[in-house]
Write a protein that holds these residues in place. Structure first.
Motif, PDB file in Angstrom:
ATOM      1  N   ASN A  58      39.043  30.884  34.597  1.00  0.00           N
ATOM      2  CA  ASN A  58      40.332  30.969  33.792  1.00  0.00           C
ATOM      3  C   ASN A  58      40.619  31.096  32.392  1.00  0.00           C
ATOM      4  O   ASN A  58      41.449  31.795  31.862  1.00  0.00           O
ATOM      5  CB  ASN A  58      41.065  29.813  34.307  1.00  0.00           C
ATOM      6  CG  ASN A  58      41.064  29.394  35.939  1.00  0.00           C
ATOM      7  OD1 ASN A  58      41.009  30.579  36.719  1.00  0.00           O
ATOM      8  ND2 ASN A  58      41.307  28.380  36.344  1.00  0.00           N
ATOM      9  N   GLN A  61      40.055  34.782  31.410  1.00  0.00           N
ATOM     10  CA  GLN A  61      41.124  35.570  31.844  1.00  0.00           C
ATOM     11  C   GLN A  61      42.354  35.392  30.864  1.00  0.00           C
ATOM     12  O   GLN A  61      42.966  36.111  30.382  1.00  0.00           O
ATOM     13  CB  GLN A  61      41.430  35.234  33.343  1.00  0.00           C
ATOM     14  CG  GLN A  61      40.507  35.746  34.265  1.00  0.00           C
ATOM     15  CD  GLN A  61      41.221  35.599  35.650  1.00  0.00           C
ATOM     16  OE1 GLN A  61      41.832  34.584  35.870  1.00  0.00           O
ATOM     17  NE2 GLN A  61      40.700  36.432  36.455  1.00  0.00           N
ATOM     18  N   CYS A  62      42.471  33.928  30.278  1.00  0.00           N
ATOM     19  CA  CYS A  62      43.531  33.614  29.349  1.00  0.00           C
ATOM     20  C   CYS A  62      43.050  34.383  28.177  1.00  0.00           C
ATOM     21  O   CYS A  62      44.057  35.016  27.420  1.00  0.00           O
ATOM     22  CB  CYS A  62      43.502  32.101  29.143  1.00  0.00           C
ATOM     23  SG  CYS A  62      44.798  31.452  28.237  1.00  0.00           S
ATOM     24  N   ALA A 196      48.159  28.916  27.973  1.00  0.00           N
ATOM     25  CA  ALA A 196      47.835  28.077  29.160  1.00  0.00           C
ATOM     26  C   ALA A 196      49.232  27.429  29.775  1.00  0.00           C
ATOM     27  O   ALA A 196      49.331  27.428  30.984  1.00  0.00           O
ATOM     28  CB  ALA A 196      47.303  26.797  28.486  1.00  0.00           C
ATOM     29  N   ALA A 199      50.356  30.458  31.934  1.00  0.00           N
ATOM     30  CA  ALA A 199      49.453  30.619  33.190  1.00  0.00           C
ATOM     31  C   ALA A 199      49.919  29.407  34.270  1.00  0.00           C
ATOM     32  O   ALA A 199      50.064  29.679  35.412  1.00  0.00           O
ATOM     33  CB  ALA A 199      48.010  30.425  32.735  1.00  0.00           C
ATOM     34  N   TRP A 200      50.078  28.222  33.499  1.00  0.00           N
ATOM     35  CA  TRP A 200      50.440  27.091  34.589  1.00  0.00           C
ATOM     36  C   TRP A 200      52.083  27.448  35.212  1.00  0.00           C
ATOM     37  O   TRP A 200      52.012  27.085  36.406  1.00  0.00           O
ATOM     38  CB  TRP A 200      50.872  25.923  33.545  1.00  0.00           C
ATOM     39  CG  TRP A 200      51.398  24.470  34.407  1.00  0.00           C
ATOM     40  CD1 TRP A 200      50.359  23.832  35.220  1.00  0.00           C
ATOM     41  CD2 TRP A 200      52.664  24.038  34.640  1.00  0.00           C
ATOM     42  NE1 TRP A 200      51.280  22.712  35.683  1.00  0.00           N
ATOM     43  CE2 TRP A 200      52.503  23.083  35.378  1.00  0.00           C
ATOM     44  CE3 TRP A 200      54.052  24.827  33.812  1.00  0.00           C
ATOM     45  CZ2 TRP A 200      53.628  22.224  35.789  1.00  0.00           C
ATOM     46  CZ3 TRP A 200      54.828  23.896  34.376  1.00  0.00           C
ATOM     47  CH2 TRP A 200      54.736  22.775  35.276  1.00  0.00           C
ATOM     48  N   GLN A 203      51.240  29.986  38.073  1.00  0.00           N
ATOM     49  CA  GLN A 203      50.498  29.373  39.072  1.00  0.00           C
ATOM     50  C   GLN A 203      51.387  28.236  39.736  1.00  0.00           C
ATOM     51  O   GLN A 203      51.490  28.375  41.092  1.00  0.00           O
ATOM     52  CB  GLN A 203      49.318  28.419  38.341  1.00  0.00           C
ATOM     53  CG  GLN A 203      48.367  28.035  39.521  1.00  0.00           C
ATOM     54  CD  GLN A 203      47.043  27.342  38.850  1.00  0.00           C
ATOM     55  OE1 GLN A 203      47.210  26.682  38.162  1.00  0.00           O
ATOM     56  NE2 GLN A 203      46.002  27.995  39.448  1.00  0.00           N
ATOM     57  N   ASN A 209      47.203  36.585  39.744  1.00  0.00           N
ATOM     58  CA  ASN A 209      46.438  36.647  38.672  1.00  0.00           C
ATOM     59  C   ASN A 209      47.244  35.835  37.725  1.00  0.00           C
ATOM     60  O   ASN A 209      47.440  35.969  36.476  1.00  0.00           O
ATOM     61  CB  ASN A 209      46.518  37.949  37.984  1.00  0.00           C
ATOM     62  CG  ASN A 209      45.527  38.682  38.989  1.00  0.00           C
ATOM     63  OD1 ASN A 209      44.610  38.331  39.646  1.00  0.00           O
ATOM     64  ND2 ASN A 209      45.624  39.870  38.840  1.00  0.00           N
ATOM     65  N   PRO A 210      47.602  34.515  37.856  1.00  0.00           N
ATOM     66  CA  PRO A 210      48.466  33.566  36.668  1.00  0.00           C
ATOM     67  C   PRO A 210      47.649  33.405  35.228  1.00  0.00           C
ATOM     68  O   PRO A 210      48.380  33.266  34.415  1.00  0.00           O
ATOM     69  CB  PRO A 210      48.837  32.271  37.374  1.00  0.00           C
ATOM     70  CG  PRO A 210      47.642  32.148  38.284  1.00  0.00           C
ATOM     71  CD  PRO A 210      47.133  33.456  38.781  1.00  0.00           C
ATOM     72  N   TRP A 211      46.364  33.283  35.438  1.00  0.00           N
ATOM     73  CA  TRP A 211      45.779  32.965  34.213  1.00  0.00           C
ATOM     74  C   TRP A 211      45.352  34.059  33.387  1.00  0.00           C
ATOM     75  O   TRP A 211      44.869  34.231  32.142  1.00  0.00           O
ATOM     76  CB  TRP A 211      44.302  32.455  34.366  1.00  0.00           C
ATOM     77  CG  TRP A 211      44.220  30.979  34.834  1.00  0.00           C
ATOM     78  CD1 TRP A 211      44.505  30.402  35.997  1.00  0.00           C
ATOM     79  CD2 TRP A 211      44.701  29.659  34.087  1.00  0.00           C
ATOM     80  NE1 TRP A 211      44.636  28.908  36.067  1.00  0.00           N
ATOM     81  CE2 TRP A 211      44.681  28.781  34.787  1.00  0.00           C
ATOM     82  CE3 TRP A 211      44.523  29.622  32.628  1.00  0.00           C
ATOM     83  CZ2 TRP A 211      45.031  27.350  34.308  1.00  0.00           C
ATOM     84  CZ3 TRP A 211      44.812  28.352  32.133  1.00  0.00           C
ATOM     85  CH2 TRP A 211      44.954  27.278  33.018  1.00  0.00           C
ATOM     86  N   GLY A 214      50.020  35.343  32.800  1.00  0.00           N
ATOM     87  CA  GLY A 214      50.932  34.342  32.097  1.00  0.00           C
ATOM     88  C   GLY A 214      50.484  34.344  30.565  1.00  0.00           C
ATOM     89  O   GLY A 214      51.287  34.685  29.697  1.00  0.00           O
ATOM     90  N   PRO A 215      49.413  34.235  30.056  1.00  0.00           N
ATOM     91  CA  PRO A 215      49.049  34.420  28.808  1.00  0.00           C
ATOM     92  C   PRO A 215      49.385  35.566  27.918  1.00  0.00           C
ATOM     93  O   PRO A 215      49.808  35.869  27.001  1.00  0.00           O
ATOM     94  CB  PRO A 215      47.507  34.199  28.528  1.00  0.00           C
ATOM     95  CG  PRO A 215      47.079  33.249  29.777  1.00  0.00           C
ATOM     96  CD  PRO A 215      47.952  33.709  30.874  1.00  0.00           C
TER      97      PRO A 215
END
Length: 349
Positions: A58, A61-62, A196, A199-200, A203, A209-211, A214-215
């Motif tokens: 994670n 990916q972030c 982060a 991403a949260w 999620q 693919n949130p991580w 999202g970032p």
């Protein structure tokens, strides 16, 4: 995490680090990604006790998501908006390739035990591998074949295309406005916390693919607004590529080797054909845009979004454009593949 899984993760990272170093010495394409990917995949198939830690994956990916988002300057944003028609064609192209690949798999392997239309349909979708496996399970498909097809396709694309681009000498074609930002520790910390949070949120909303997304979305918005907090150091980007490569490599378990050999052979052949077709389609798109065919190849290639984005970023082949193409395709696949399957099921056979 107990001590034994922690030890397995540590040893896997050491193996990946050694493979990355060897690829750096040999000057191979994407050494920090492809080296760990191949070494971990081979070790996993040989029954070595490899393991990947979800928090590290994670974080990787972030990091890559933030690094890509920082490329979206106002000038790049204007360029991407002007390519809306090409993006739509790329989405249609991916859906067409997946449908034709599914038809071919059904005609050549429909006689295998448990291989129904759901198996070939969801195994042939271009992108969203995890989500396609879940949808396949709900539709009564053989999920082992679906998962194996996506894993093998991503592996082939992630390895073959970077090596082909390196062999052809195509790199360093960074587009207009794609400047890099200087590294500032405090700014990077703020950027990481904001990423982060993004991403949260994704999620919590149950998005794919949130991580990664999202970032990237957070960094994209900040950069488009003119904020310059910090760039992502090269060493951190390399570490992120390493842990992403490991997370892909551990999928290739001994069970993968024993998956129907003819099925895997067909998937490998189909993946190669789709790469060649995407190269031709990318060349056609390049004729109507100001971009290089290599950028269009990465944007339309049948690989995963993270792998193609990493390739574009490292080789400086228009990472924002490639990312937009891949993201729009991902959303289209997530939204349309299941409804299209239900529509096909309702048609006379």
């Amino acid at each position: 995490m107990t001590s034994r899984p922690l030890l397995r993760c540590a040893l896997t990272l050491l193996l990946a680090l050694g493979a990355a170093w060897l690829c750096v010495v040999l000057r191979l394409a994407l050494p920090w990604f492809i080296g760990p990917l191949l070494a971990t995949a081979l070790a996993s198939m040989l029954r070595a006790p490899t393991a990947s830690a979800a928090p590290l994956r994670n974080a990787g990916q972030c990091t890559i998501g933030l690094a890509l988002g920082l490329h979206f300057t106002p000038q790049v944003g204007a360029l991407v908006l002007s390519l809306w028609w090409a993006v739509l064609l790329g989405v249609a192209w991916a859906l067409l390739m997946g449908a034709l690949f599914s038809l071919w798999l059904q005609r050549t392997h429909g006689h295998l035990p448990g291989v129904n239309r759901a198996t070939t349909w969801f195994a042939s979708a271009i992108g969203a591998a995890s989500e396609m496996t879940l949808l396949a399970e709900r539709a009564g498909a053989r999920t082992d074949l679906v998962a194996a097809a996506h894993s093998l396709r991503v592996l082939i694309v992630a390895v073959l295309i970077p090596f082909a681009l390196q062999f052809s000498g195509v790199h360093g074609l960074q587009g207009p406005g794609m400047a890099t930002q200087d590294f500032h520790p405090g700014g990077l910390l703020v950027l990481a916390l904001a990423g982060a949070a993004g991403a949260w949120l994704l999620q919590r909303l149950g998005r794919a693919n949130p991580w990664f997304l999202g970032p990237m979305a957070v960094a994209m918005v900040l950069t488009l607004a003119g904020a310059e907090l910090s760039g992502v150091p090269g060493g951190l980007s390399n570490a992120a590529q390493l842990v992403i490569g490991v997370s892909l490599g551990v999928r290739f378990t001994p069970a993968f080797v024993h998956t129907a050999p003819r099925w895997l052979g067909a998937v490998a052949l189909g993946s190669l054909v789709m790469i060649l077709l995407s190269a031709g389609f990318g060349w056609l798109l390049a004729q109507g845009t100001s971009l290089h065919p290599a950028t269009m190849l990465l944007g339309t290639a049948p690989g995963g979004i993270a792998e193609m984005a990493i390739t574009a970023k490292v080789l400086q082949l228009g990472a924002p454009v490639v990312t937009v193409f891949q993201i729009c395709r991902l959303f289209a696949v997530l939204l349309l593949i299941a409804p299209l399957f239900r529509w096909l099921q309702g048609r006379p056979r």
